[in-house]
Motif scaffolding. Structure first.
Motif, PDB file in Angstrom:
ATOM      1  N   PHE A 278     -13.597 -44.169 -41.036  1.00  0.00           N
ATOM      2  CA  PHE A 278     -14.989 -43.744 -41.152  1.00  0.00           C
ATOM      3  C   PHE A 278     -15.056 -42.246 -41.433  1.00  0.00           C
ATOM      4  O   PHE A 278     -15.960 -41.771 -42.141  1.00  0.00           O
ATOM      5  CB  PHE A 278     -15.734 -44.082 -39.858  1.00  0.00           C
ATOM      6  CG  PHE A 278     -16.493 -45.381 -39.927  1.00  0.00           C
ATOM      7  CD1 PHE A 278     -17.834 -45.427 -39.619  1.00  0.00           C
ATOM      8  CD2 PHE A 278     -15.862 -46.543 -40.320  1.00  0.00           C
ATOM      9  CE1 PHE A 278     -18.542 -46.622 -39.685  1.00  0.00           C
ATOM     10  CE2 PHE A 278     -16.547 -47.738 -40.393  1.00  0.00           C
ATOM     11  CZ  PHE A 278     -17.895 -47.790 -40.078  1.00  0.00           C
ATOM     12  N   GLU A 279     -14.108 -41.506 -40.864  1.00  0.00           N
ATOM     13  CA  GLU A 279     -14.048 -40.070 -41.119  1.00  0.00           C
ATOM     14  C   GLU A 279     -13.772 -39.816 -42.602  1.00  0.00           C
ATOM     15  O   GLU A 279     -14.379 -38.942 -43.234  1.00  0.00           O
ATOM     16  CB  GLU A 279     -12.955 -39.438 -40.268  1.00  0.00           C
ATOM     17  CG  GLU A 279     -13.149 -37.974 -39.982  1.00  0.00           C
ATOM     18  CD  GLU A 279     -14.107 -37.714 -38.833  1.00  0.00           C
ATOM     19  OE1 GLU A 279     -15.079 -36.972 -39.055  1.00  0.00           O
ATOM     20  OE2 GLU A 279     -13.874 -38.249 -37.727  1.00  0.00           O
ATOM     21  N   GLU A 280     -12.831 -40.585 -43.148  1.00  0.00           N
ATOM     22  CA  GLU A 280     -12.481 -40.418 -44.557  1.00  0.00           C
ATOM     23  C   GLU A 280     -13.649 -40.798 -45.475  1.00  0.00           C
ATOM     24  O   GLU A 280     -13.824 -40.210 -46.534  1.00  0.00           O
ATOM     25  CB  GLU A 280     -11.257 -41.277 -44.887  1.00  0.00           C
ATOM     26  CG  GLU A 280     -10.658 -41.045 -46.258  1.00  0.00           C
ATOM     27  CD  GLU A 280     -10.039 -39.669 -46.399  1.00  0.00           C
ATOM     28  OE1 GLU A 280      -9.761 -39.266 -47.539  1.00  0.00           O
ATOM     29  OE2 GLU A 280      -9.841 -38.994 -45.378  1.00  0.00           O
ATOM     30  N   LEU A 281     -14.454 -41.772 -45.032  1.00  0.00           N
ATOM     31  CA  LEU A 281     -15.641 -42.165 -45.796  1.00  0.00           C
ATOM     32  C   LEU A 281     -16.791 -41.168 -45.647  1.00  0.00           C
ATOM     33  O   LEU A 281     -17.842 -41.342 -46.281  1.00  0.00           O
ATOM     34  CB  LEU A 281     -16.126 -43.539 -45.317  1.00  0.00           C
ATOM     35  CG  LEU A 281     -15.429 -44.765 -45.889  1.00  0.00           C
ATOM     36  CD1 LEU A 281     -15.876 -46.012 -45.153  1.00  0.00           C
ATOM     37  CD2 LEU A 281     -15.713 -44.897 -47.373  1.00  0.00           C
ATOM     38  N   LYS A 282     -16.617 -40.166 -44.775  1.00  0.00           N
ATOM     39  CA  LYS A 282     -17.647 -39.186 -44.447  1.00  0.00           C
ATOM     40  C   LYS A 282     -18.824 -39.818 -43.709  1.00  0.00           C
ATOM     41  O   LYS A 282     -19.950 -39.298 -43.752  1.00  0.00           O
ATOM     42  CB  LYS A 282     -18.158 -38.481 -45.706  1.00  0.00           C
ATOM     43  CG  LYS A 282     -17.078 -37.779 -46.509  1.00  0.00           C
ATOM     44  CD  LYS A 282     -17.670 -37.076 -47.730  1.00  0.00           C
ATOM     45  CE  LYS A 282     -16.593 -36.370 -48.546  1.00  0.00           C
ATOM     46  NZ  LYS A 282     -17.150 -35.689 -49.735  1.00  0.00           N
ATOM     47  N   ALA A 283     -18.570 -40.976 -43.037  1.00  0.00           N
ATOM     48  CA  ALA A 283     -19.658 -41.683 -42.363  1.00  0.00           C
ATOM     49  C   ALA A 283     -20.259 -40.841 -41.239  1.00  0.00           C
ATOM     50  O   ALA A 283     -21.487 -40.825 -41.055  1.00  0.00           O
ATOM     51  CB  ALA A 283     -19.157 -43.018 -41.819  1.00  0.00           C
ATOM     52  N   PHE A 284     -19.397 -40.146 -40.465  1.00  0.00           N
ATOM     53  CA  PHE A 284     -19.925 -39.295 -39.390  1.00  0.00           C
ATOM     54  C   PHE A 284     -20.799 -38.172 -39.965  1.00  0.00           C
ATOM     55  O   PHE A 284     -21.873 -37.863 -39.437  1.00  0.00           O
ATOM     56  CB  PHE A 284     -18.767 -38.692 -38.579  1.00  0.00           C
ATOM     57  CG  PHE A 284     -18.007 -39.686 -37.752  1.00  0.00           C
ATOM     58  CD1 PHE A 284     -18.456 -40.041 -36.490  1.00  0.00           C
ATOM     59  CD2 PHE A 284     -16.844 -40.255 -38.240  1.00  0.00           C
ATOM     60  CE1 PHE A 284     -17.752 -40.950 -35.722  1.00  0.00           C
ATOM     61  CE2 PHE A 284     -16.135 -41.170 -37.482  1.00  0.00           C
ATOM     62  CZ  PHE A 284     -16.584 -41.524 -36.223  1.00  0.00           C
TER      63      PHE A 284
END
Length: 585
Positions: A278-284
């Motif tokens: 999720f971090e890599e997807l920039k979800a946060f």
């Protein structure tokens, strides 16, 4: 007048064997039930019959008349006379104390000695013992299940033969047996204390045997001294035994390694991998930006659930981990190059992860080639290579799951669920013209955060990571058993039916594991040459089974040189993003 024994002699090994039998029952039940869950609630006929037998025995735990030590129960059955025709002795035991029923005072001493000595002789001789089964007693509301000896088992014949040999040995020296027990009880009894004298039936039997072999009888005036001497000799028998009498039996070292693999420590790595994707997807960052946009009034949301969720997310911000703290935990658990300089990092994880995933893939691929070319030759050696890779990875994950990692994983799981609940809100999706949460993430990342990532790739890797970690945690017993295959190839070829409420993430099967490994390699763009190279066996990394405390002076020296071991975070410094992507495990 016959010698009177000290009341309530406690035979400690009787109590210990009963406790061990209950622990073994629970262990065997849990093992079979776990295997049944893994196989989609399907077991072979032998395992099914054994599971039914153990569940019946477990039901008998509610009946106080039940015993679970096969040796004690078989000896009690033999003394009842039903199978042996001997003069009955009816007895029970509670915490190792033999309790006689309908015994006169004149017979009490002799019967306690006879029962304890026969049990000790049978145990010391290693006589085969029949297993337990159950029988229903009473009717109606009084109906109960009680454990009994399986007298139809093949071990019953050798046991009865051994029983008569032991009973005959005792009967020939009954007076000596009674006096020896009295003297041993007095020797271990603490003067002035009104509690049981604790004796082992095996030590009692060994002292008795040595005295009989030495020609000592009950009338020997030096009997007390000889009993004391033999007790010392028996208790230090292993030290005095000549080398040619030692049996070359080595311990099972695998049975002592439970502490190396802590299942919950392994399981927490799933949320860490999930969060890193999720971090890599920039979800946060996307959710944080949505909160900012809502604060500035840039989101066309009317009063409703979406606005409430954004407001609550904003209010809870001080209680959540910051990006720096998340990156530090990723470094500690997954070895990602995102932590603070000098912080703790799991440097072996990425290689161990790739080695395991590649080994699973290679095993299945080679099995398919074997089926085509060599009529399905065994692949036991490759199974062991996969098991080694799995054990190395599980031990590493377990080691780095101590401390705050579990609580951080729980916190991240809660936050991810809140984010998904927010992003899939219909009103929020319609504001961005998105059909699902990934559309919202891609839109905001593209417009507000400098570009979107490949959401299909990273959500697949997130799911695969959760499946693989849960499978490792669920199958810790396979890792500890040196003979059990690590992967059931037949289950991979014929996936079991999945029951309602189950999914690959929560209840991963061997098929789910193989599928997750293949998907991970495919989405990570791993070539066949690289997979073959990583699947080759290598020496295990040197690592302890548990965290080792560092002396404070050494810790101060390391921190003084910038090589700290803790989780200190410089709030003014942000970690570098992983330019190669988290799929580089």
């Amino acid at each position: 007048m016959a010698d009177i024994l000290i009341p309530n002699v406690k035979f400690v090994d009787i109590a210990e064997r009963e406790a061990e039998a209950l622990q073994r029952l629970k262990y065997d039940l849990d093992k079979l039930r776990a295997r049944k869950r893994r196989n989609g609630n399907i077991l072979g006929p032998l395992d099914t019959a054994e599971l039914e037998r153990l569940e019946k025995i477990d039901e008998a735990r509610e009946n106080t008349a039940s015993y679970f030590d096969p040796l004690f129960l078989a000896t009690r059955t033999a003394f009842s006379g039903e199978e042996t025709g001997v003069v009955p002795i009816v007895f029970e035991q509670k915490d190792g104390v033999i309790q006689l029923k309908a015994a006169t005072e004149a017979k009490k001493d002799a019967d306690v000695a006879r029962v304890a000595l026969v049990i000790g002789l049978l145990a010391s001789k290693g006589v085969p013992v029949p297993p337990l089964r159950t029988r229903e007693t009473g009717t109606g509301a009084e109906k109960r299940v009680v454990t009994v000896t399986d007298t139809r088992h093949e071990n019953m014949g050798p046991f009865v033969e051994g029983f008569f040999k032991a009973a005959g040995r005792v009967a020939g020296h009954m007076a000596l047996a009674v006096r020896v027990l009295k003297l041993m009880a007095e020797a271990v009894k603490i003067t002035g204390e009104d509690r049981e004298a604790s004796i082992s039936t095996i030590e009692y039997a060994n002292v008795f045997e040595k005295l009989v072999t030495g020609g000592v009888d009950a009338r020997d005036p030096n009997l007390k001294r000889k009993v004391d001497d033999q007790m010392v000799r028996v208790q230090s028998d292993d030290d005095d035994k000549p080398l040619h009498e030692f049996a070359l039996t080595l311990p099972d070292l695998e049975s002592t390694t439970d502490y190396e693999v802590v299942e919950e420590n392994i399981r927490l790595m799933g949320p860490m991998i999930f969060a890193s994707m999720f971090e890599e997807l920039k979800a946060f960052q996307v959710v944080d930006r949505l909160v900012e946009m809502s604060q500035r009034g840039e989101l066309p949301l009317i009063k409703g659930p979406a606005g409430t969720k954004l407001y609550q997310y904003w209010r809870e911000a001080p209680n959540r981990m910051s990006e720096v703290e998340r990156q530090t935990f990723y470094a500690m658990t997954l070895g990602l190059p995102t932590g603070q300089p000098g912080g703790s990092s799991n440097g072996d994880f990425q290689e161990l992860w790739l080695r395991f995933v590649s080994s699973v893939s290679s095993l299945v691929r080679e099995n398919r080639v074997d089926q085509i070319l060599r009529s399905s030759l065994p692949v036991a050696i490759n199974q062991q290579q996969v098991k080694k890779a799995a054990r190395d990875l599980a031990a590493n994950m377990s080691l780095h799951g101590y401390g705050m990692a579990f609580y951080a994983a729980a916190d991240l799981t809660k936050q991810i669920n809140e984010m998904i609940d927010l992003l899939q809100d219909a009103e929020l999706r319609s504001a961005f013209g998105a059909r699902d949460i990934w559309g919202v993430i891609d839109q905001v990342a593209q417009l507000e955060l400098g570009g979107a990532r490949n959401s299909s790739k990273y959500r697949t890797l997130a799911s695969c990571g959760a499946i693989i970690t849960n499978w490792l945690a669920d199958n810790a017993d396979r890792l500890r058993d040196p003979t059990m295959p690590i992967i059931d190839i037949k289950e991979v070829e014929n996936p079991p039916r999945r029951f309602s409420g189950q999914n690959a993430t929560s209840n991963p099967t061997d098929y789910d594991l193989v599928n997750a490994c293949e998907l991970w390699l495919a989405d990570s763009a791993m070539g066949d040459d690289r997979i073959e190279q990583m699947s080759q066996p290598r020496e295990s990394p040197q690592q302890p089974s548990r965290p080792i405390q560092i002396p404070s002076i050494a810790r101060d020296l390391l921190e003084g040189t910038g090589l700290g071991l803790g989780m200190g975070v410089d709030p003014g410094r942000r970690p570098m993003a992983n330019g190669h992507g988290y799929a580089a495990y």
